[in-house]
Enzyme design. Sequence first.
Site, mmCIF file in Angstrom:
data_model
loop_
_atom_site.group_PDB
_atom_site.id
_atom_site.type_symbol
_atom_site.label_atom_id
_atom_site.label_comp_id
_atom_site.label_asym_id
_atom_site.label_seq_id
_atom_site.Cartn_x
_atom_site.Cartn_y
_atom_site.Cartn_z
ATOM 1 N N ARG A 17 0.880 -1.217 0.030
ATOM 2 C CA ARG A 17 -0.018 0.061 0.087
ATOM 3 C C ARG A 17 0.824 1.221 -0.211
ATOM 4 O O ARG A 17 0.577 2.334 -0.823
ATOM 5 C CB ARG A 17 -1.125 -0.153 1.203
ATOM 6 C CG ARG A 17 -1.832 1.153 1.254
ATOM 7 C CD ARG A 17 -2.368 1.661 -0.079
ATOM 8 N NE ARG A 17 -3.269 0.415 -0.478
ATOM 9 C CZ ARG A 17 -3.580 0.252 -1.994
ATOM 10 N NH1 ARG A 17 -3.204 1.241 -2.570
ATOM 11 N NH2 ARG A 17 -4.082 -0.667 -2.099
ATOM 12 N N LYS A 71 1.631 24.454 -4.226
ATOM 13 C CA LYS A 71 0.557 23.853 -3.760
ATOM 14 C C LYS A 71 0.637 22.491 -3.932
ATOM 15 O O LYS A 71 0.142 21.907 -4.557
ATOM 16 C CB LYS A 71 -0.686 24.319 -4.687
ATOM 17 C CG LYS A 71 -0.957 25.961 -4.355
ATOM 18 C CD LYS A 71 -2.062 26.265 -5.293
ATOM 19 C CE LYS A 71 -2.153 27.824 -5.059
ATOM 20 N NZ LYS A 71 -3.416 28.155 -6.174
ATOM 21 N N LYS A 114 3.715 38.608 -3.662
ATOM 22 C CA LYS A 114 2.129 38.531 -4.079
ATOM 23 C C LYS A 114 1.248 39.744 -3.660
ATOM 24 O O LYS A 114 1.673 40.611 -3.026
ATOM 25 C CB LYS A 114 1.737 37.188 -3.534
ATOM 26 C CG LYS A 114 2.433 36.006 -4.169
ATOM 27 C CD LYS A 114 2.087 34.465 -3.491
ATOM 28 C CE LYS A 114 2.393 33.693 -4.500
ATOM 29 N NZ LYS A 114 1.646 33.207 -5.694
ATOM 30 N N GLU A 172 3.752 39.524 -8.787
ATOM 31 C CA GLU A 172 2.291 39.045 -9.060
ATOM 32 C C GLU A 172 1.354 40.287 -8.992
ATOM 33 O O GLU A 172 1.621 40.858 -8.074
ATOM 34 C CB GLU A 172 1.957 37.757 -8.082
ATOM 35 C CG GLU A 172 0.573 37.361 -8.560
ATOM 36 C CD GLU A 172 0.180 36.201 -7.542
ATOM 37 O OE1 GLU A 172 0.595 35.258 -7.716
ATOM 38 O OE2 GLU A 172 -0.943 36.582 -6.633
ATOM 39 N N ASP A 180 -2.026 37.285 -12.404
ATOM 40 C CA ASP A 180 -2.937 36.573 -11.551
ATOM 41 C C ASP A 180 -4.487 36.776 -11.870
ATOM 42 O O ASP A 180 -4.922 37.908 -11.542
ATOM 43 C CB ASP A 180 -2.670 36.586 -10.025
ATOM 44 C CG ASP A 180 -3.359 35.591 -9.101
ATOM 45 O OD1 ASP A 180 -3.258 34.387 -9.524
ATOM 46 O OD2 ASP A 180 -3.793 36.202 -8.267
#
Length: 297
Positions: free
Chosen positions: A102, A137, A169, A202, A223
């Site tokens: 597994r 992410k 950002k 960004e 963005d």
Amino acid sequence: MTTTEFPSAAAQAAAAAALVEDASGKDITTVWSVPEDLAATAEIRTRQSGIAAGLPVVAEVFAQVDPEVKVEPAVADGARPADGQVLVHLSGSARSLITGERTALNFLRRMCGIATLTDRYVQAVAGTRARILDTRKTAPGLRALDKYAVTAGGGHNHRLDLAAMVLPKENHIAAAGGVTAAIEAVRRGMARTGQTVESDVEVQTVTQAAEALDAGARWITLDNMPVADIEQVVKVRAGRADASRILLEASGTLSLDTVLAIAGTGLDLISVGALTHSAPALDLTMLLTTGPVPCPR
């Protein structure tokens, strides 16, 4: 930023953590139901077509479960196995094969799934200048493996971590007092520390993009911009004398249905968080065949 070298140290650490999580040393079902001296062979096969990625992790998992297990990949990372194709041949103690099954499949299914989805995006923008990038992410603790899987699917890596490059950002820009202020603050920080690193910024609007260009930004991420706005920014860049030194990237809510239109604007990079946060696992199975002789111990 991209590397196609398999992250061996990360795989070793991830496999160790996963085996501890699964209490592999206390597999009571296997110990109580499988004869200790039983040898076996096994195959990991696909149940759907896709892109292979993460085969070295299988070897790492079984090396930690039982170093005597033999792991023989039938294909290489980046290959395109068909439905029903063998990816890995294994042989050794039946108990060891079952205990590690597994954990090995969990890694391989995830990594093949990421590579397969990445390939779909890469194929979707074929013929354009745009390259497909990943993001941060990723699954906690699995970033190096996730990003390696992206490269197996033909994609490219964005920054590995917060120390790899500069990327103000929306919240950084708000805290700094605007796009220009953020860019200038970063320059002062580089000068103060003596560090020279790649820098991206960004923005969310055409006005902010123009401001970033005027402030001397050499990499600008657009963005969540509509295609029409991206086209406008691409035209503004084209009119500058330093256009060839400026990278434009799109990010935000992207899908396989929209990525070609975005690539068609003429920008350079498209970062897709879904590659690592939403890739469906490739369907794989491991089938065991008991051997005719006792397993040496």
